[in-house]
Design an enzyme around this catalytic site. Structure first.
Site, PDB file in Angstrom:
ATOM      1  N   PHE A 111       0.498  -0.847  -0.067  1.00 34.75           N
ATOM      2  CA  PHE A 111      -0.316  -0.065  -0.192  1.00 34.75           C
ATOM      3  C   PHE A 111       1.059   1.341  -0.324  1.00 34.75           C
ATOM      4  CE2 PHE A 111       0.075   2.419   3.537  1.00 34.75           C
ATOM      5  CZ  PHE A 111       0.828   1.143   4.930  1.00 34.75           C
ATOM      6  N   LYS A 112       2.486   0.913   0.687  1.00 34.20           N
ATOM      7  CA  LYS A 112       3.184   2.697   0.413  1.00 34.20           C
ATOM      8  C   LYS A 112       3.348   2.896  -0.822  1.00 34.20           C
ATOM      9  CE  LYS A 112       5.410   1.501   5.035  1.00 34.20           C
ATOM     10  NZ  LYS A 112       4.762   0.318   5.037  1.00 34.20           N
ATOM     11  N   ASP A 113       2.820   2.050  -2.003  1.00 35.03           N
ATOM     12  CA  ASP A 113       3.158   2.524  -3.204  1.00 35.03           C
ATOM     13  C   ASP A 113       2.246   4.055  -3.744  1.00 35.03           C
ATOM     14  OD1 ASP A 113       4.915   1.164  -4.241  1.00 35.03           O
ATOM     15  OD2 ASP A 113       3.176  -0.149  -4.953  1.00 35.03           O
TER      16      ASP A 113
END
Ligand SMILES: *Cc1c(COP(=O)(O)O)cnc(C)c1O
Length: 465
Positions: A111-113
């Site tokens: 999810f850090k993208d």
């Protein structure tokens, strides 16, 4: 929109300045002075928007002074076009009242993208306009480093140096960092552990005199406000799919540094109906103990099957504390000073406020594996170990069964093959096609001693002109 520090005595900043800053000068974290909020009628009108359009609607008020609507639109479209699912953040139903929000369709499968792809582009646009260059420096034990590198891959005005403990990150995670190559990307494998890497980064931010004049360090960990901001959007996206504004959903969030779940809290303050926010932790359960007892106590780090949630304190919790203490910066400054010296206890009023929206649940490695196996057995859906912690928390016997639950699936299962193997599901997760040859790609990294002078010398010697 102006931004203020949680400790009350740093200057108020614009979005542009906040993006280029790490910690506030008083040691606090920046938060918006006030939040935009949406009425029920506005939410109804937002229900038909696709992900990029919704992101534009929600994020514009935060960045208005730095970007026009059209500039932001272009950046957002470019950002989410690199995701490999046309819904960007698809919701998948796993049981009667249980959904998972798949946040792993970005370039590095976590999810850090969502935040770092946007952050890289926002930074690049601002630096171009100012004719400046900056240096990103970060330490990683896994997901942050690869997502930050992927987010800055094409940014000409950013030199990025990511430190990881040599030989101590998983092969998939290492390869996701080291197989991207551009003259501005530098992977430093440090002969030490993650804490050594982190300590060098912190010290370098405190004293940046090793950099030439005109260059400064920018933070890409979740103390950077832009990361939190980007994550608000998918709470709205999921809530609207499940019937907002007419029906509230509960969200279960695999939590480490409290950045992701804090974005859910902001979404609720901005008008999204939220029944509950579940802080799902692994054995590093500082937040679970805090919610249960009011005591905020550091703990020694334990290594688990969910390494991206292995933390000893959750730095973003300070942002919530600021609200729990009625935005009294002086009170937070003295609490955090006391916390530097030992454990602290939050006031009853603060805890009562926290418990109105938040609940917490701890899931150990055995329960994580059992959850992966159970869900696979009933649905043939494969959860990664982080997402499994969220799902186990959402489906525990004590959880509310009246509302729809959304578990944030924070990583793709192929990132954690060892855990999938240990869960004995008898299957393996395939890397998506765009990463299928990850193990054949050539790697680029430099091994450096556990010595800050050597690291800083390397950095100043490898800056782009
Ligand atoms: C970073 C990360 C988390 C923890 O998110 P926080 O914002 O630090 O709470 C959970 N799962 C995965 C896969 C991550 O990479």
């Amino acid at each position: 929109m102006r931004y203020i520090s949680t400790r009350g005595s740093a200057p108020t900043l614009s979005f542009e300045e906040v993006l280029l800053t790490g910690l506030a000068s008083d040691g606090g974290l920046y938060v918006p002075e006030s939040l935009p909020s949406f009425t029920s009628a506005e939410l109804e009108a937002m229900a038909s928007l696709d992900y990029p359009s919704l992101a534009h609607r929600i994020l514009l008020p935060f960045v208005e002074e730095a970007f026009t609507g059209e500039e932001l639109r272009e950046i957002i479209d470019d950002t989410y076009a690199v995701f490999r699912h046309s819904a960007v953040a698809p919701l998948v139903q796993l049981d009667h009242n249980q959904w998972v929000l798949e946040l792993f369709h970005g370039p590095t499968l976590a999810f850090k993208d969502f935040a770092l792809q946007l952050l890289g582009r926002l930074l690049d646009a601002i630096l171009k306009r100012r004719g400046e260059k900056v240096v990103i420096m970060g330490a990683t034990s896994g997901d942050t480093g690869s997502a930050a590198i992927a987010g800055c891959e094409r940014c000409e005005n950013i030199d990025i140096f990511i430190l990881h403990p040599h030989g101590r990150v998983s092969e998939v995670q290492r390869r996701q960092m080291t197989t991207l190559s551009a003259p501005t990307i530098h992977n430093l494998a440090i002969e030490g552990n993650f804490d050594d890497c982190q300590a060098m980064v912190k010290a370098s931010f405190r004293d940046q005199s090793f950099l030439p004049d005109g260059r400064r360090l920018v933070a890409v960990n979740s103390i950077n406000w832009a990361r939190i901001m980007a994550q608000i959007v998918y709470y709205f996206y999921a809530g609207l799919r499940l019937g907002a504004p007419h029906r509230a959903a509960a969200y279960s969030v695999p939590t480490g540094n409290f950045g992701d779940i804090f974005a859910g809290y902001l979404a609720s303050k901005m008008g999204l109906p939220v029944a509950q926010l579940m802080i799902a932790t692994n054995r590093n359960d500082v937040l679970h103990r805090l919610l249960s007892t009011g005591d905020y106590a550091r703990q020694t780090l334990e290594h688990t099957l969910s390494p991206s949630m292995d933390i000893s304190v959750s730095s973003n919790f300070e942002r919530l504390m600021f609200d729990l203490y009625e935005r009294d910066g002086a009170a937070i400054a003295s609490l955090m000073a006391a916390f530097d010296d030992g454990d602290i206890t939050l006031s009853d009023a603060a805890m009562e406020k926290a418990r109105q929206l938040f609940a917490s649940h701890r899931v150990d490695d055995a329960q994580t594996l059992a959850c992966i196996a159970d869900v696979w057995g009933r649905t043939e859906y494969l959860l990664d170990p982080h997402s499994a912690i969220g799902y186990a928390a959402a489906t525990q016997p004590g959880a509310n069964t009246q509302t729809p639950w959304v578990t944030l699936a924070t990583a793709h299962p192929a990132k954690f093959p060892d855990a999938i193997k240990a869960s004995a599901v008898g299957t393996t997760a395939q890397l998506p096609v765009h990463l299928a040859d990850l193990f054949e790609r050539s790697e680029h990294f430099d091994v450096l001693p556990n010595d800050i002078a050597a690291v800083q010398r390397f950095m100043s010697g490898h800056l782009g002109a």
